[in-house]
Design a protein around this motif. Structure first.
Motif, PDB file in Angstrom:
ATOM      1  N   UNK A  22      -2.479 -13.520  -9.484  1.00 44.22           N
ATOM      2  CA  UNK A  22      -3.199 -14.766  -9.337  1.00 44.22           C
ATOM      3  C   UNK A  22      -3.224 -15.474 -10.699  1.00 44.22           C
ATOM      4  N   UNK A  23      -4.004 -16.511 -10.810  1.00 46.32           N
ATOM      5  CA  UNK A  23      -4.104 -17.223 -12.076  1.00 46.32           C
ATOM      6  C   UNK A  23      -5.015 -16.484 -13.051  1.00 46.32           C
ATOM      7  N   UNK A  24      -4.849 -16.765 -14.343  1.00 41.94           N
ATOM      8  CA  UNK A  24      -5.724 -16.311 -15.423  1.00 41.94           C
ATOM      9  C   UNK A  24      -5.837 -14.780 -15.488  1.00 41.94           C
ATOM     10  N   UNK A  25      -4.704 -14.100 -15.343  1.00 36.30           N
ATOM     11  CA  UNK A  25      -4.690 -12.656 -15.510  1.00 36.30           C
ATOM     12  C   UNK A  25      -5.350 -11.868 -14.408  1.00 36.30           C
ATOM     13  N   UNK A  26      -5.490 -12.478 -13.258  1.00 40.53           N
ATOM     14  CA  UNK A  26      -6.123 -11.792 -12.138  1.00 40.53           C
ATOM     15  C   UNK A  26      -5.066 -11.294 -11.148  1.00 40.53           C
ATOM     16  N   UNK A  27      -5.392 -10.191 -10.494  1.00 37.56           N
ATOM     17  CA  UNK A  27      -4.470  -9.577  -9.542  1.00 37.56           C
ATOM     18  C   UNK A  27      -5.247  -9.136  -8.307  1.00 37.56           C
ATOM     19  N   UNK A  28      -4.634  -9.342  -7.152  1.00 37.01           N
ATOM     20  CA  UNK A  28      -5.187  -8.818  -5.905  1.00 37.01           C
ATOM     21  C   UNK A  28      -4.446  -7.522  -5.594  1.00 37.01           C
ATOM     22  N   UNK A  29      -5.192  -6.445  -5.369  1.00 40.10           N
ATOM     23  CA  UNK A  29      -4.625  -5.138  -5.045  1.00 40.10           C
ATOM     24  C   UNK A  29      -5.006  -4.814  -3.604  1.00 40.10           C
ATOM     25  N   UNK A  30      -4.028  -4.603  -2.764  1.00 37.91           N
ATOM     26  CA  UNK A  30      -4.313  -4.315  -1.358  1.00 37.91           C
ATOM     27  C   UNK A  30      -3.180  -3.488  -0.773  1.00 37.91           C
ATOM     28  N   UNK A  31      -3.282  -3.120   0.409  1.00 41.66           N
ATOM     29  CA  UNK A  31      -4.484  -3.173   1.235  1.00 41.66           C
ATOM     30  C   UNK A  31      -4.389  -1.999   2.169  1.00 41.66           C
ATOM     31  N   UNK A  32      -5.536  -1.502   2.579  1.00 42.87           N
ATOM     32  CA  UNK A  32      -5.557  -0.399   3.528  1.00 42.87           C
ATOM     33  C   UNK A  32      -5.361  -0.928   4.941  1.00 42.87           C
ATOM     34  N   UNK A  33      -4.959  -0.054   5.835  1.00 44.55           N
ATOM     35  CA  UNK A  33      -4.854  -0.363   7.261  1.00 44.55           C
ATOM     36  C   UNK A  33      -5.506   0.786   8.027  1.00 44.55           C
ATOM     37  N   UNK A  34      -6.722   0.556   8.489  1.00 47.39           N
ATOM     38  CA  UNK A  34      -7.510   1.590   9.138  1.00 47.39           C
ATOM     39  C   UNK A  34      -7.880   1.118  10.539  1.00 47.39           C
ATOM     40  N   UNK A  35      -7.616   1.950  11.526  1.00 44.73           N
ATOM     41  CA  UNK A  35      -7.947   1.587  12.902  1.00 44.73           C
ATOM     42  C   UNK A  35      -9.458   1.659  13.087  1.00 44.73           C
ATOM     43  N   UNK A  36     -10.115   0.569  12.782  1.00 46.69           N
ATOM     44  CA  UNK A  36     -11.570   0.525  12.836  1.00 46.69           C
ATOM     45  C   UNK A  36     -12.036  -0.917  12.926  1.00 46.69           C
ATOM     46  N   UNK A  37     -13.160  -1.129  13.592  1.00 45.74           N
ATOM     47  CA  UNK A  37     -13.758  -2.454  13.667  1.00 45.74           C
ATOM     48  C   UNK A  37     -14.971  -2.584  12.743  1.00 45.74           C
ATOM     49  N   UNK A  38     -15.090  -1.637  11.806  1.00 44.63           N
ATOM     50  CA  UNK A  38     -16.167  -1.655  10.823  1.00 44.63           C
ATOM     51  C   UNK A  38     -15.844  -2.672   9.738  1.00 44.63           C
ATOM     52  N   UNK A  57     -13.357   6.105  -1.246  1.00 50.81           N
ATOM     53  CA  UNK A  57     -12.005   6.668  -1.178  1.00 50.81           C
ATOM     54  C   UNK A  57     -10.947   5.577  -1.233  1.00 50.81           C
ATOM     55  N   UNK A  58     -11.140   4.523  -0.452  1.00 53.39           N
ATOM     56  CA  UNK A  58     -10.143   3.453  -0.439  1.00 53.39           C
ATOM     57  C   UNK A  58     -10.029   2.785  -1.806  1.00 53.39           C
ATOM     58  N   UNK A  59     -11.167   2.548  -2.447  1.00 53.84           N
ATOM     59  CA  UNK A  59     -11.131   1.913  -3.767  1.00 53.84           C
ATOM     60  C   UNK A  59     -10.398   2.797  -4.762  1.00 53.84           C
ATOM     61  N   UNK A  60     -10.659   4.096  -4.724  1.00 53.96           N
ATOM     62  CA  UNK A  60      -9.957   5.020  -5.618  1.00 53.96           C
ATOM     63  C   UNK A  60      -8.460   4.992  -5.360  1.00 53.96           C
ATOM     64  N   UNK A  61      -8.061   4.962  -4.087  1.00 51.15           N
ATOM     65  CA  UNK A  61      -6.636   4.955  -3.764  1.00 51.15           C
ATOM     66  C   UNK A  61      -5.965   3.677  -4.264  1.00 51.15           C
ATOM     67  N   UNK A  62      -6.623   2.546  -4.062  1.00 52.37           N
ATOM     68  CA  UNK A  62      -6.040   1.287  -4.508  1.00 52.37           C
ATOM     69  C   UNK A  62      -5.891   1.249  -6.018  1.00 52.37           C
ATOM     70  N   UNK A  63      -6.945   1.641  -6.729  1.00 56.13           N
ATOM     71  CA  UNK A  63      -6.909   1.560  -8.185  1.00 56.13           C
ATOM     72  C   UNK A  63      -5.989   2.615  -8.788  1.00 56.13           C
ATOM     73  N   UNK A  64      -5.942   3.808  -8.180  1.00 56.67           N
ATOM     74  CA  UNK A  64      -5.006   4.829  -8.658  1.00 56.67           C
ATOM     75  C   UNK A  64      -3.564   4.379  -8.493  1.00 56.67           C
ATOM     76  N   UNK A  65      -3.285   3.721  -7.377  1.00 56.73           N
ATOM     77  CA  UNK A  65      -1.925   3.241  -7.159  1.00 56.73           C
ATOM     78  C   UNK A  65      -1.582   2.128  -8.150  1.00 56.73           C
ATOM     79  N   UNK A  66      -2.536   1.245  -8.433  1.00 54.47           N
ATOM     80  CA  UNK A  66      -2.294   0.200  -9.435  1.00 54.47           C
ATOM     81  C   UNK A  66      -2.023   0.817 -10.797  1.00 54.47           C
ATOM     82  N   UNK A  67      -2.771   1.851 -11.137  1.00 50.23           N
ATOM     83  CA  UNK A  67      -2.551   2.556 -12.400  1.00 50.23           C
ATOM     84  C   UNK A  67      -1.163   3.190 -12.442  1.00 50.23           C
TER      85      UNK A  67
END
Length: 325
Positions: A221-237, A244-254
């Motif tokens: 994105x602009x100004x040094x920002x990045x969107x990291x995504x995304x999980x796909x979970x069969x859920x309506x929550x 867990x999902x946040x850890x997976x996303x950030x670990x993968x970015x790392x």
């Protein structure tokens, strides 16, 4: 012909824009207080039909390959046509071959070509797939710009309600996950994302990191920002992102680049994306209501095609009515 569009997400706004361009009188209502608060505002904004073909059916490619042109025509200057880079770590290098077998429109890059394309990834990957024809945009900017354009054209917005006040010739229901349980076969697929900021790395295009369990994409994105995504979970929550999902996303970015380990976490989000069993969108009719739904993870990619289908149906109906009169 007066048209009520329900829902001001990507489906509703693209439908409204397409109908406005064809001379229809459009009113848009949404239960949120402003544009961009639903799942559309959490999207990656990748216009990547060739990459998506890896796990999607052929219509995603055939319907989505003109999406970048549609968005560029609607919002000049907001589409970045820089392609998509697909990489994999050393132990997962075989995932690249599997990805290549399932897709088309790519070219192989070696280490030198990767470094020329994305200098900050120099020396990190031995080879990559480059989908040169693909593009991306910033979803929130796109939604805001479509809204501003429609307001300037004197199309009406009513936020904080889904009411049907007034008389309309047709209703176009684009309310997405709100129709789960009401439209046959429609289900919810939960998607989670994180937004980070760092000046330590620059990327010019979306990068997909392949992994057998946690494939992710990172969109600049602009100004040094990045969107990291995304999980796909069969859920309506639609609740907050899980630890867990946040850890997976950030670990993968790392894993893509260690600089992401020092990035600032700006935002996390989770949304429910409506999908049919084949994960393809549908335009269906129920009395005087036309439903546009089931865009799954392809909202910005396939919404233009769905909007075009709605416009074709309404123009045909309008033509019939004129002949009858």
């Amino acid at each position: 012909m007066r048209i009520l569009v329900k829902g001001a997400g990507v489906a509703g706004l693209t439908v409204a824009w397409q109908l406005y361009r064809h001379g229809f009188d459009v009113t848009i209502v949404d239960r949120a207080e402003k544009v961009g608060l639903g799942a559309s505002g959490l999207a990656g904004g990748m216009l990547a039909p060739w990459c998506e073909r890896e796990s999607a059916e052929e219509p995603v490619l055939t319907l989505g390959r003109t999406a970048a042109d549609w968005w560029e025509a609607a919002l000049p200057g907001q589409v970045h046509r820089r392609g998509t880079l697909v990489v994999a770590g050393g132990r997962d290098a075989g995932e690249l071959d599997r990805f290549a077998q399932r897709t088309s429109g790519w070219e192989w890059l070696d280490e030198a070509a990767i470094a020329a394309l994305e200098p900050d990834l120099a020396g990190r990957f031995r080879r990559a797939l480059f989908f040169r024809q693909e593009a991306h945009l910033d979803p929130r900017q796109a939604l805001s710009a479509l809204t501003a354009g429609l307001e300037e054209a004197r199309m009406r917005f009513v936020f904080g309600t889904t009411g049907d006040a007034g008389h309309y010739d047709r209703v176009i229901d684009c309310t997405g996950a709100a129709r789960i349980g009401r439209l046959p076969e429609l289900r919810g697929v939960r998607g989670e994302m994180a937004s980070v900021e760092t000046a330590e790395i620059k990327l010019s295009r979306p990068v997909r990191l392949l992994h057998p369990r946690h494939p992710i994409y990172i969109v600049p994105r602009e100004r040094g920002r990045f969107m990291v995504g995304a999980t796909m979970i069969e859920s309506e929550d639609a609740g907050p992102i899980t630890t867990r999902s946040l850890m997976e996303l950030l670990n993968a970015a790392y894993a893509l680049h260690p600089a992401f380990g020092e990035a600032r976490l700006l935002e996390t989000g989770a949304g429910v994306r409506p999908a049919y069993p084949d994960n393809l969108p549908r335009v269906t009719e129920e009395g005087d209501t036309i439903h546009v739904n089931g865009l799954y993870r392809h909202g910005f990619l396939l919404a233009p095609a769905m909007a075009g289908e709605v416009a074709r149906r309404l123009r045909a109906l309008q033509h019939q009515e004129r002949r009858a009169s």
